[in-house]
Design a protein around this motif. Structure first.
Motif, PDB file in Angstrom:
ATOM      1  N   VAL A 111       0.864  -1.189   0.000  1.00  0.00           N
ATOM      2  CA  VAL A 111       0.000   0.000   0.000  1.00  0.00           C
ATOM      3  C   VAL A 111       0.896   1.234   0.000  1.00  0.00           C
ATOM      4  O   VAL A 111       1.894   1.290   0.725  1.00  0.00           O
ATOM      5  N   LEU A 112       0.557   2.213  -0.809  1.00  0.00           N
ATOM      6  CA  LEU A 112       1.261   3.502  -0.796  1.00  0.00           C
ATOM      7  C   LEU A 112       0.232   4.594  -0.504  1.00  0.00           C
ATOM      8  O   LEU A 112      -0.677   4.822  -1.300  1.00  0.00           O
ATOM      9  N   ALA A 113       0.392   5.226   0.658  1.00  0.00           N
ATOM     10  CA  ALA A 113      -0.524   6.310   1.026  1.00  0.00           C
ATOM     11  C   ALA A 113       0.037   7.631   0.523  1.00  0.00           C
ATOM     12  O   ALA A 113       1.206   7.949   0.761  1.00  0.00           O
ATOM     13  N   LEU A 114      -0.795   8.378  -0.180  1.00  0.00           N
ATOM     14  CA  LEU A 114      -0.417   9.717  -0.662  1.00  0.00           C
ATOM     15  C   LEU A 114      -1.378  10.704  -0.022  1.00  0.00           C
ATOM     16  O   LEU A 114      -2.594  10.559  -0.164  1.00  0.00           O
ATOM     17  N   GLY A 115      -0.832  11.696   0.667  1.00  0.00           N
ATOM     18  CA  GLY A 115      -1.690  12.515   1.508  1.00  0.00           C
ATOM     19  C   GLY A 115      -1.933  13.929   1.037  1.00  0.00           C
ATOM     20  O   GLY A 115      -1.527  14.360  -0.040  1.00  0.00           O
ATOM     21  N   SER A 116      -2.599  14.634   1.917  1.00  0.00           N
ATOM     22  CA  SER A 116      -2.844  16.060   1.744  1.00  0.00           C
ATOM     23  C   SER A 116      -1.934  16.748   2.762  1.00  0.00           C
ATOM     24  O   SER A 116      -2.181  16.672   3.957  1.00  0.00           O
TER      25      SER A 116
END
Ligand code: SF4
Length: 177
Positions: A111-116
């Motif tokens: 999983v790769l989380a890309l945030g704000s």
């Protein structure tokens, strides 16, 4: 995919939609915003430029995933000049995104989380004095990867409104089942 969309809505995101990582187009013009240091994370986190790697590195990272889900929070503030209200919405959105990513990471191999905004997993980032504490979980922003949030939302079929009293924040989780 359906179960992740359902979970996202149950967790309080306003909208959630499938995201095709292959369609993501990192742009140098977006990455250039980071260097303006408006968010305060540039050069202060492993998850942000320059430590997160070149635009090409980021493109390779996002394109290595076959699937993704876009997670959107939309809110209305009472006072359109209130920065405090933006901070409060951003904190709630980030907490929800990190909790969602944790559930995915517990269930899926990659999983790769890309945030704000920049990575807030730790109270203080170890950068640059020691290695990242959680290299498999650290959260780069969509912008750090050169991704224009409004375009990503549009490509996922979600209308992006950020003006006046309307605040819209978007994050993503890319994954492999
Ligand atoms: S996980 Fe911690 S050490 Fe790593 S980039 Fe995020 S805040 Fe910094």
């Amino acid at each position: 995919m359906e179960k992740w969309i359902k979970l996202a809505l149950e967790m309080g995101f306003t909208e959630a939609a499938p995201l095709d990582p292959a369609a993501l187009r990192p742009l140098e013009s977006v990455r250039a915003y980071c260097a303006e240091e408006k968010c305060g994370y540039y050069g202060k986190s492993w998850a942000c430029p320059p430590a997160c790697g070149s635009l090409e590195d980021c493109a390779a990272r996002v394109h290595a995933f076959p699937k993704g889900v876009l997670l959107v929070t939309q809110a209305h503030r009472e006072d359109e000049s209130s920065f405090d209200e933006i901070i409060a919405v951003s904190r709630r959105h980030k907490a929800r995104h990190y909790a969602f990513a944790e559930k995915m990471q517990a269930a899926l191999p990659r999983v790769l989380a890309l945030g704000s905004g920049g990575c807030s997993l730790c109270e203080t980032c170890t950068y640059p004095d020691a290695p990242c504490r959680h290299p498999d979980r650290m959260v780069s922003s969509l912008e750090a990867c050169g991704l224009q949030v409004a375009d990503v939302c549009r490509d996922c079929g979600i209308a992006y409104h950020y003006s006046g009293k309307t605040i819209t924040l978007a994050s993503a989780c890319l994954f492999e089942e």
